[in-house]
Design an enzyme around this catalytic site. Sequence first.
Site, short mmCIF file in Angstrom:
data_model
loop_
_atom_site.label_atom_id
_atom_site.label_comp_id
_atom_site.label_asym_id
_atom_site.label_seq_id
_atom_site.Cartn_x
_atom_site.Cartn_y
_atom_site.Cartn_z
N ASP A 30 33.16 41.10 46.41
CA ASP A 30 34.49 40.69 45.98
C ASP A 30 34.77 41.14 44.55
O ASP A 30 34.22 40.57 43.60
CB ASP A 30 34.60 39.17 46.08
CG ASP A 30 35.98 38.66 45.73
OD1 ASP A 30 36.92 39.45 45.73
OD2 ASP A 30 36.11 37.45 45.46
N ASP B 58 41.54 44.58 44.88
CA ASP B 58 40.64 43.49 45.29
C ASP B 58 39.95 43.80 46.62
O ASP B 58 40.58 43.79 47.67
CB ASP B 58 41.46 42.20 45.40
CG ASP B 58 40.59 41.00 45.72
OD1 ASP B 58 39.36 41.12 45.69
OD2 ASP B 58 41.16 39.94 45.99
#
Length: 517
Positions: A121, A326
């Site tokens: 992440d 992201d």
Amino acid sequence: MSSFFIFLLTLLCFWLLLQCSNAHIFTLEMHHRFSEPIKKWSQKTGKNFMVQSWPNKGSVEYYQQLANHDRLLRGRRLSESDGLLTFSDGNSTFRISSLGFLHYTTVTVGTPGMKFMVALDTGSDLFWVPCECGRCASIVDPLHSPDFELSIYNLNGSLTSKTVTCNNHFCSHQADCLDTSSRCPYSVSYVSSETSTSGILVEDIIHLKSEDDHQGHVQAYIIFGCGQVQTGSFLDVAAPNGLFGLGLEKISVPSILSQNGYTADSFSMCFGHDGTGRINFGDKGSLDQEETPFNVNPLHPTYNISVVQIRVGTALIDSEFTALFDSGTSFTYLVDPAYSMILENFHLQAQDKRHLPDARIPFEYCYDMSPDANTSLIPTISLTLKGGGQYVVYDPIIVISTQHQLIYCLAVVKSQDFNIIGQNFMTGYRVVFDREKLVLGWKKFDCYDDVEESTAAIPRNSSSVPPAVAAGVGTKSKPSSEENRRNKPQTSFASSPDHRFHLMFLHLQLLFLLTLV
């Protein structure tokens, strides 16, 4: 001949120099940092504090400090030579359909090593794993994921582990501590579905290996979260065995590795069309990659970039906005006016019948696929980023199978207050997060053999492609306004050179498709 005369002239000058200096030869003695001559020099120059801190020669501390010094030098050399590091189990990543369609990899921590399949992440910073569980996915529903066996980190079972105390500079929740020697607590809340993790910070080694021909192994101390209590999607949808934050804050693993000299301050992630990928620490990309600068907020730095123009099919749209890059979000989220401009221009150029609204599908623009048609022409999307770099989106749509027909949707979700470039817009690229230069780099890449892909528009339809998903739950830390983020799923198709995607119906049987029931 001229070279010969220059050589003779050089010899003559050297001889004259020796004659003038009475043939003196100058030498330099070399001493290591704890040698007696250096100690005497420190005493003479008044640097007694250095002498007092030096260990006795031959003691354990003496050799330990020399070894630590050598390790730092080796780390600096590795960083300066662009040496790459990755996880000890390899640099492969995999998009797992049953766990939120995030990219996962195997991470080994502790002594002896304990393995965890963690989600990668770039939208958050902390690396955490289940530990001393009060409420973890492995306890709440230990059989919910058939993809891998869940692990729990044992703080007392690792010979190299220790807790982080409240006086440590990594401890950001000192206000919650009883005293400076208490265990440092942590708590991270994420955007959607009341998702959070909390526990204590610990220090232990992470097992890595170099990506050169020697495949040397590296054991680096890092700070990570011992996740005692998880809530929301961590219990049943995404990252049940831990989340590997790759953000810009000092507590992230890339920050710690570069700060301690193990790698250059950069890393790359490759996102393959079939859900496979790669991750390498220290990778600064290539000279021919496109780049755009990050918009860094000193109070909360993230991988935020600027879009200055959008092309949808043949329409060129002047629309400027910032967005977070992201890897922990599967779909792309945009606010108005960019959202409406993209989708309306997409709709104007789409040649298929628009699908009736369906509350189960989070996408606004979906279209029916006619079973009698051989191909479906879909407008392409590309972004012009700050600095002029062109970013072609190879994976903007999602194919869904209902009980009666096939439909496809533009996989962009309307957001109220933030923009996110999700995984579906990263497919087909090696994305470089250069934290030293503060730039994002990208290049079309094949994640299997790390060579540049052919520009031919060949769909990678394979039985290894996970199913497309129409809904998901996010797992992002709560930042401010547009830097908030969610997790959503994805699928993939290749592009054609004439600004349209060609979906070959003859190949659809090779794809796994989500069935809405």
